[in-house]
Design a protein around this motif. Structure first.
Motif, short mmCIF file in Angstrom:
data_model
loop_
_atom_site.label_atom_id
_atom_site.label_comp_id
_atom_site.label_asym_id
_atom_site.label_seq_id
_atom_site.Cartn_x
_atom_site.Cartn_y
_atom_site.Cartn_z
N ARG A 1 0.83 -1.20 0.00
CA ARG A 1 0.00 0.00 0.00
C ARG A 1 0.86 1.26 0.00
O ARG A 1 0.56 2.23 -0.68
N LEU A 2 1.97 1.26 0.78
CA LEU A 2 2.85 2.43 0.80
C LEU A 2 3.50 2.65 -0.55
O LEU A 2 3.67 3.78 -1.00
N VAL A 3 3.85 1.56 -1.23
CA VAL A 3 4.42 1.68 -2.58
C VAL A 3 3.40 2.31 -3.51
O VAL A 3 3.74 3.09 -4.40
N GLU A 4 2.12 1.98 -3.30
CA GLU A 4 1.06 2.55 -4.13
C GLU A 4 0.95 4.06 -3.97
O GLU A 4 0.76 4.79 -4.94
N LEU B 1 -9.66 -2.01 3.83
CA LEU B 1 -9.75 -1.02 2.76
C LEU B 1 -8.46 -0.92 1.94
O LEU B 1 -8.51 -0.58 0.76
N GLY B 2 -7.31 -1.16 2.56
CA GLY B 2 -6.05 -1.04 1.84
C GLY B 2 -6.01 -1.86 0.57
O GLY B 2 -5.78 -1.33 -0.53
N PRO B 3 -6.22 -3.19 0.64
CA PRO B 3 -6.21 -4.01 -0.58
C PRO B 3 -7.27 -3.59 -1.59
O PRO B 3 -7.02 -3.61 -2.79
N LEU B 4 -8.46 -3.23 -1.11
CA LEU B 4 -9.52 -2.83 -2.03
C LEU B 4 -9.14 -1.55 -2.77
O LEU B 4 -9.33 -1.44 -3.99
N MET B 5 -8.62 -0.56 -2.05
CA MET B 5 -8.27 0.71 -2.69
C MET B 5 -7.14 0.52 -3.71
O MET B 5 -7.11 1.19 -4.74
N ALA B 6 -6.23 -0.40 -3.43
CA ALA B 6 -5.19 -0.70 -4.40
C ALA B 6 -5.81 -1.28 -5.67
O ALA B 6 -5.38 -0.99 -6.79
N GLU B 7 -6.84 -2.11 -5.49
CA GLU B 7 -7.52 -2.71 -6.64
C GLU B 7 -8.27 -1.64 -7.44
O GLU B 7 -8.29 -1.68 -8.68
N LEU B 8 -8.89 -0.70 -6.76
CA LEU B 8 -9.58 0.39 -7.46
C LEU B 8 -8.60 1.20 -8.30
O LEU B 8 -8.89 1.58 -9.44
N LYS B 9 -7.41 1.46 -7.73
CA LYS B 9 -6.41 2.23 -8.46
C LYS B 9 -5.86 1.46 -9.65
O LYS B 9 -5.54 2.03 -10.70
N ALA B 10 -5.75 0.14 -9.48
CA ALA B 10 -5.20 -0.69 -10.57
C ALA B 10 -6.21 -0.89 -11.70
O ALA B 10 -5.81 -1.00 -12.86
N ARG B 11 -7.52 -0.89 -11.35
CA ARG B 11 -8.54 -1.17 -12.37
C ARG B 11 -9.70 -0.18 -12.28
O ARG B 11 -10.85 -0.56 -12.08
N PRO B 12 -9.43 1.11 -12.47
CA PRO B 12 -10.51 2.09 -12.35
C PRO B 12 -11.55 1.99 -13.47
O PRO B 12 -12.67 2.46 -13.31
N ALA B 13 -11.19 1.37 -14.59
CA ALA B 13 -12.11 1.28 -15.73
C ALA B 13 -13.18 0.21 -15.53
O ALA B 13 -14.16 0.16 -16.28
N ASP B 14 -12.99 -0.67 -14.54
CA ASP B 14 -14.00 -1.70 -14.29
C ASP B 14 -15.32 -1.07 -13.90
O ASP B 14 -15.37 0.06 -13.38
N ASN B 15 -16.38 -1.78 -14.12
CA ASN B 15 -17.72 -1.27 -13.83
C ASN B 15 -18.04 -1.47 -12.34
O ASN B 15 -18.90 -2.27 -11.97
N TRP B 16 -17.34 -0.70 -11.50
CA TRP B 16 -17.47 -0.87 -10.06
C TRP B 16 -18.81 -0.35 -9.55
O TRP B 16 -19.33 0.66 -10.03
N THR B 17 -19.34 -1.03 -8.56
CA THR B 17 -20.49 -0.55 -7.80
C THR B 17 -20.14 -0.66 -6.32
O THR B 17 -19.20 -1.38 -5.94
N VAL B 18 -20.91 0.03 -5.49
CA VAL B 18 -20.67 -0.06 -4.05
C VAL B 18 -20.90 -1.49 -3.58
O VAL B 18 -20.17 -2.00 -2.70
N GLU B 19 -21.87 -2.18 -4.18
CA GLU B 19 -22.15 -3.56 -3.80
C GLU B 19 -20.95 -4.46 -4.09
O GLU B 19 -20.59 -5.32 -3.26
N GLN B 20 -20.29 -4.25 -5.25
CA GLN B 20 -19.11 -5.05 -5.58
C GLN B 20 -17.97 -4.78 -4.61
O GLN B 20 -17.26 -5.70 -4.19
N MET B 21 -17.78 -3.51 -4.28
CA MET B 21 -16.72 -3.15 -3.33
C MET B 21 -16.98 -3.80 -1.97
O MET B 21 -16.07 -4.34 -1.33
N ALA B 22 -18.24 -3.74 -1.53
CA ALA B 22 -18.59 -4.33 -0.24
C ALA B 22 -18.35 -5.83 -0.24
O ALA B 22 -17.88 -6.41 0.75
#
Length: 277
Positions: free
Chosen positions: A98-101, A173-194
């Motif tokens: 996460r710090l590297v991110e 949240l750390g791993p999830l936020m890294a995933e959001l940064k790596a794949r922002p183009a995905d069709n994310w929803t709050v339900e998927q994040m949860a």
């Protein structure tokens, strides 16, 4: 009064290990570290940090922190030896990731210009180049203290935000936020994040807002806008940029830009180029 930095750092499990103090000459190598970061204190002399992709020249007194622990070489510049203290800073695996991110490739500090750090650096040099009993333990503890001060420095300088630091130390949240940064183009929803966080939608949304300070989709929008700005600087067409950051078309990206920045992508880029010119 709440000490927010202490609250953020108390869950980051770091330990310092100083493995070299003394003079260096010529070219010295540092291997890649999987679970740790590199930290070099330059007491005197000049050197260049060489990596497979770039190089950075430094003059004493200064400090360089290399979060990813990447392989590099230290080339000592000039006729005299450089006096150095070299340490490894160990985190657990996901905290380092996460710090590297969130941190830049290198974090450098001019010790002569940063009074808030100069005292600790001075004491570290006194111990490192002295002969007092217990110096090894003292040096490691001073390095621990310096790392906390360094994180305060990057916050004060705006290099990272308290939000990013808080999330980087959160095991959900750390791993999830890294995933959001790596794949922002995905069709994310709050339900998927949860679902990724193994939480109910309501609990996840409340936790995210409490830790990050904004709603999950607002945070994702910030990531998308930031990536879009980078792509626009590289002369990518607006329509292609829109698709690469998760919007259906340029009109959708225009609306997101207008809402966040008060301007369209093309207007933003024109203003940026005008300032740089």
């Amino acid at each position: 009064m709440t000490d927010s930095l202490s609250e953020l750092l108390k869950d980051i499990d770091l330990s310092a290990d100083v493995f070299f103090t003394g003079g260096l000459c010529g070219l010295q190598g540092a291997e890649r570290l999987e679970m740790a970061s590199h930290l070099h204190f330059l007491k005197s002399g000049a050197m260049t940090v060489l990596s497979p992709t770039d190089e950075l020249s430094l003059t004493a007194p200064c400090v360089i922190f290399i979060p990813d622990g990447g392989e590099h070489r230290l080339r000592i510049d000039g006729p005299d030896d450089a006096e150095l203290v070299c340490a490894t800073i160990t985190f657990n695996a996901w905290q380092k990731a996460r710090l590297v991110e969130i941190l830049p490739r290198y974090v450098t500090v001019d010790a002569s210009q940063e009074a808030s750090l100069a005292g600790t650096i001075h004491h570290l040099f006194v111990e490192a180049f002295g002969k007092g009993e217990g110096r090894g333990l003292i040096i490691n503890r001073l390095t621990d203290i310096f790392m906390v001060q360094l994180m305060r420095y990057v916050l004060d300088q705006g290099i990272i935000s308290a939000t990013d630091l808080a999330a980087s130390s959160h095991n959900v949240l750390g791993p999830l936020m890294a995933e959001l940064k790596a794949r922002p183009a995905d069709n994310w929803t709050v339900e998927q994040m949860a679902e990724k966080a193994a939480m109910s939608r309501s609990k996840f949304a409340a936790l995210f807002k409490d830790i990050v300070g904004k709603a999950p989709m607002d945070y994702l929008t910030d990531i998308r806008i930031g990536k879009a700005q980078t792509l626009l600087r590289n002369n990518r067409p607006v329509a292609l940029v829109a698709n690469e950051v998760g919007y259906d078309d340029s009109s959708s990206l225009n609306r997101a830009f207008k809402k966040r920045l008060g301007t369209t992508p093309k207007q933003w880029l024109k203003s940026l180029l005008g300032k740089e010119g």
